[in-house]
Design an enzyme around this catalytic site. Structure first.
Site, PDB file in Angstrom:
ATOM      1  N   ASP A 185       6.695   9.830  25.807  1.00  0.00           N
ATOM      2  CA  ASP A 185       6.467   9.683  24.370  1.00  0.00           C
ATOM      3  C   ASP A 185       5.207  10.455  23.983  1.00  0.00           C
ATOM      4  O   ASP A 185       5.182  11.216  23.010  1.00  0.00           O
ATOM      5  CB  ASP A 185       6.311   8.187  24.052  1.00  0.00           C
ATOM      6  CG  ASP A 185       6.333   7.901  22.569  1.00  0.00           C
ATOM      7  OD1 ASP A 185       6.618   8.814  21.782  1.00  0.00           O
ATOM      8  OD2 ASP A 185       6.063   6.748  22.195  1.00  0.00           O
TER       9      ASP A 185
ATOM     10  N   LYS B 283       1.260   8.436  37.127  1.00  0.00           N
ATOM     11  CA  LYS B 283      -0.110   7.973  37.367  1.00  0.00           C
ATOM     12  C   LYS B 283      -0.076   7.192  38.672  1.00  0.00           C
ATOM     13  O   LYS B 283      -0.405   5.998  38.734  1.00  0.00           O
ATOM     14  CB  LYS B 283      -0.562   7.119  36.172  1.00  0.00           C
ATOM     15  CG  LYS B 283      -2.041   6.852  36.102  1.00  0.00           C
ATOM     16  CD  LYS B 283      -2.881   8.031  35.659  1.00  0.00           C
ATOM     17  CE  LYS B 283      -4.358   7.705  35.811  1.00  0.00           C
ATOM     18  NZ  LYS B 283      -5.248   8.839  35.495  1.00  0.00           N
TER      19      LYS B 283
ATOM     20  N   ASP C 235      -2.840  12.353  32.651  1.00  0.00           N
ATOM     21  CA  ASP C 235      -3.997  12.858  31.898  1.00  0.00           C
ATOM     22  C   ASP C 235      -4.248  14.326  32.236  1.00  0.00           C
ATOM     23  O   ASP C 235      -4.513  15.153  31.351  1.00  0.00           O
ATOM     24  CB  ASP C 235      -5.245  11.998  32.120  1.00  0.00           C
ATOM     25  CG  ASP C 235      -5.466  11.586  33.559  1.00  0.00           C
ATOM     26  OD1 ASP C 235      -4.593  11.831  34.422  1.00  0.00           O
ATOM     27  OD2 ASP C 235      -6.540  11.020  33.842  1.00  0.00           O
TER      28      ASP C 235
ATOM     29  N   TYR D 176       8.049  -0.130  27.188  1.00  0.00           N
ATOM     30  CA  TYR D 176       8.570  -0.397  25.836  1.00  0.00           C
ATOM     31  C   TYR D 176       9.664  -1.460  25.855  1.00  0.00           C
ATOM     32  O   TYR D 176       9.888  -2.142  24.867  1.00  0.00           O
ATOM     33  CB  TYR D 176       9.132   0.878  25.195  1.00  0.00           C
ATOM     34  CG  TYR D 176       8.094   1.923  24.853  1.00  0.00           C
ATOM     35  CD1 TYR D 176       6.739   1.653  24.992  1.00  0.00           C
ATOM     36  CD2 TYR D 176       8.465   3.169  24.379  1.00  0.00           C
ATOM     37  CE1 TYR D 176       5.783   2.605  24.686  1.00  0.00           C
ATOM     38  CE2 TYR D 176       7.518   4.128  24.065  1.00  0.00           C
ATOM     39  CZ  TYR D 176       6.182   3.850  24.224  1.00  0.00           C
ATOM     40  OH  TYR D 176       5.242   4.799  23.919  1.00  0.00           O
TER      41      TYR D 176
ATOM     42  N   ASP E 257       4.743  14.626  22.274  1.00  0.00           N
ATOM     43  CA  ASP E 257       4.078  14.909  21.005  1.00  0.00           C
ATOM     44  C   ASP E 257       2.919  15.884  21.180  1.00  0.00           C
ATOM     45  O   ASP E 257       2.658  16.701  20.298  1.00  0.00           O
ATOM     46  CB  ASP E 257       3.644  13.606  20.337  1.00  0.00           C
ATOM     47  CG  ASP E 257       4.851  12.886  19.741  1.00  0.00           C
ATOM     48  OD1 ASP E 257       5.800  13.581  19.356  1.00  0.00           O
ATOM     49  OD2 ASP E 257       4.842  11.651  19.671  1.00  0.00           O
TER      50      ASP E 257
HETATM   51 MG   LIG Z   1      -8.350  10.710  32.620  1.00  0.00          MG
HETATM   52 MG   LIG Z   2       6.110  10.118  20.496  1.00  0.00          MG
END
Ligand SMILES: [Mg+2]
Ligand SMILES: [Mg+2]
Lengths: 356, 356
Positions: B245, B189, B221, B142, B249
């Site tokens: 982020d 990751k 993931d 970001y 959520d």
């Molecule tokens: Mg995946």
């Molecule tokens: Mg968020």
């Protein structure tokens, strides 16, 4: 019609589930008067054992000359548990995708009524969910430049996308939406990322060619949230590589049926079809793995070849096996007996042959 | 003890929910013999209207000299609906975080028994979930370089992290784990990203200083999937900015109680405490917004000041209001009447004062 199908059984339970998918394809060939010519090829741990590398040249050739590729699974614990291993089975699949420029991953997600009780979500939330994710597979941060500073104090990863890369997968997603509920959701993070802004601009341009499709934009965090709170909201989701990796897995956790999820990787010249479950080596050779994801990947393969009626026949047979509870242990319902991998395959093939 | 608390009511329902949080703090001050000196400051749309910019210098000064900051909400539809607006209310909060170098976002997630029926997840899946996410807030993609090529065909975003940036948030997360269930999950990751590999290396080094905490690594993931299938698995989650982020959520969609979720942003010198819900402008001035997230953010503020018993008193009062169904409309249960924002605040303050 006549089609050449490359068959890569791969590792673990790959061979036994692919065998069931072939039974379904054979039943389709007979019922609809097609000829499927299978050419078998090696990839993964079995290829390393036989040839020294995970992706023999012959495999690439067989795939390139085929109309479509039916793939099983890749991976073997003997490589996972050896951190010094330089050659990894998984590299075979990544390299094959690159060789064939398979740039689009397609992941359908559907809540089967008979499996809803396995879902972590409440019935009223997940019921009737039916959407598909189109994920760009060759660009973005996974394939960008990676650097570690000489003093090892700073690391960088670069994400990049070109209009060309975005466009080709976008067209596939819009075309899919036209055949479905005519709604496309672009998932990005355009409020903070330049690549996302290029996605948004490119997709909104291309949308003018598909005026019958409604286009919506969602930020990736909001999309993940909505997928959990209201999964029936979605029809076709289009997104970049990293975001697709994540939301695909969120999506596949929702339906209570990972053993049923198939996916494809599509390029300009070729398509590869596979279950999303891995090689599941503990179950290898035991005739207990769920073959339905592989069978459904064969249905996706038929769709790709333009054989829509034939694909529907496979899907109906799968629905029937679920309705009758002719399933493997992993998705068995209370009070039901489970059956074996090969018996599920036999049932599906029989049903295709004998349905009216 | 005596503490200086900067209070930024902000926009929308911010002022009315912050008022209820102050009632709870006042009740704590009386019951435990503290003095809280509030200094009110402007930020957001209200600051633009009054001063022309979303973050007046005076606000920065008040925050810098305070022991902690109680924040309401930011945002106003009159700016959202004007794409040409150059000054945005949200910029005020982003700039304040940067001015104070608030590098760590803390997001607790807890399944309240009385609210489980609002969760999209089945009761047996979500019950007893109680974890907290530590998200790095000032680095990563970001804040990296963003470029669009001159021909507008290629976009880039750069993610970068330094050992220093990773270390400071990692220490906070380990310290939190020591006070909780002593388990820390690093979400990254590392199979594809260089920044993730630097995270993994740095965190595994720092882990040696916290031998009482169990450290686990999950790919993002897989972590998102596990959070849906088995949320009770987690205790403290540590992750970088973009991944945080997203999984924040995902997490906040699970419990059926977004109106109860608080968060904080912590720096070396300061901490800012706020509800995760936004300014919710439609409800402004109507006395219907749920004040519990703001009240719980005041409890987080007390924890930050080292007033643990006092924080517990607020949390018990919130539990009681839920148990008795003294809640606003958004989390009301069947057959219950809802009450107003200010009445919920009164109840919580009274309960703190009068509990034995
Ligand atoms: Mg995946
Ligand atoms: Mg968020």
């Amino acid at each position: 019609m006549k089609f050449n199908i490359a068959v890569i059984p791969g590792d673990g339970v790959g061979p036994e589930v692919v065998e069931q998918a072939k039974k379904a394809l054979d039943a389709v060939a007979e019922a609809y008067n097609h000829i499927f010519i299978y050419k078998e090829a090696q990839l993964g741990a079995n290829a390393i054992d036989a040839t020294g590398g995970p992706l023999p040249k012959e495999t690439i050739e067989i795939c390139k000359s085929a109309d479509a590729i039916l793939f099983g699974a890749v991976g073997d614990p003997k490589y996972d548990n050896d951190p010094s291993a330089k050659i990894r089975p998984e590299q075979g699949l990544l390299n094959l995708r690159r060789e064939l420029d398979l740039y689009c991953n397609v992941r359908p997600v559907k809540a089967y009524d008979n499996l809803i009780s396995n879902s972590p979500l409440k019935r009223e939330v997940i019921k009737n969910s039916d959407f598909v994710i189109y994920r760009e597979l060759t660009g973005g941060i996974y394939f960008g430049e990676k650097t570690l500073s000489e003093d090892k104090q700073t690391a960088h990863d670069v994400s990049s996308y070109t209009v060309k890369e975005i466009s080709r997968v976008t067209h596939l997603a819009f075309q899919a939406a036209q055949k479905r509920k005519k709604k496309l959701t672009l998932v990005d993070k355009a409020n903070v990322l330049e690549t996302s802004r290029l996605w948004r601009k490119t997709v909104s341009e291309i949308a003018k060619e598909y005026k019958d499709v409604e286009l919506e934009y969602l930020f990736v965090d909001n999309a993940a949230m909505k997928m959990i709170l209201n999964p029936t909201h979605f029809d076709v989701i289009l997104t970049e590589n990293l975001f697709g990796d994540m939301i695909s897995d969120v999506a596949s956790s929702l339906c209570g049926s990972i053993g049923l999820l198939a996916s494809s990787s599509i390029g300009a010249e070729n398509g590869l079809f596979e279950p999303i479950h891995g090689s599941y080596s503990q179950a290898k050779g035991k005739d207990i793995a769920n073959p339905l994801a592989s069978i459904l990947s064969a249905a996706m393969l038929l769709q790709y070849l333009g054989l829509h009626e034939e694909a529907d026949a496979i899907e109906r047979a799968v629905d029937k096996s679920l309705a009758l509870g002719i399933t493997t242990q992993d998705i068995k319902r209370k009070m039901q007996k489970s059956t074996t991998t090969s018996k599920v395959g036999d049932f599906v093939a029989d049903y295709i042959t004998n349905q009216d």
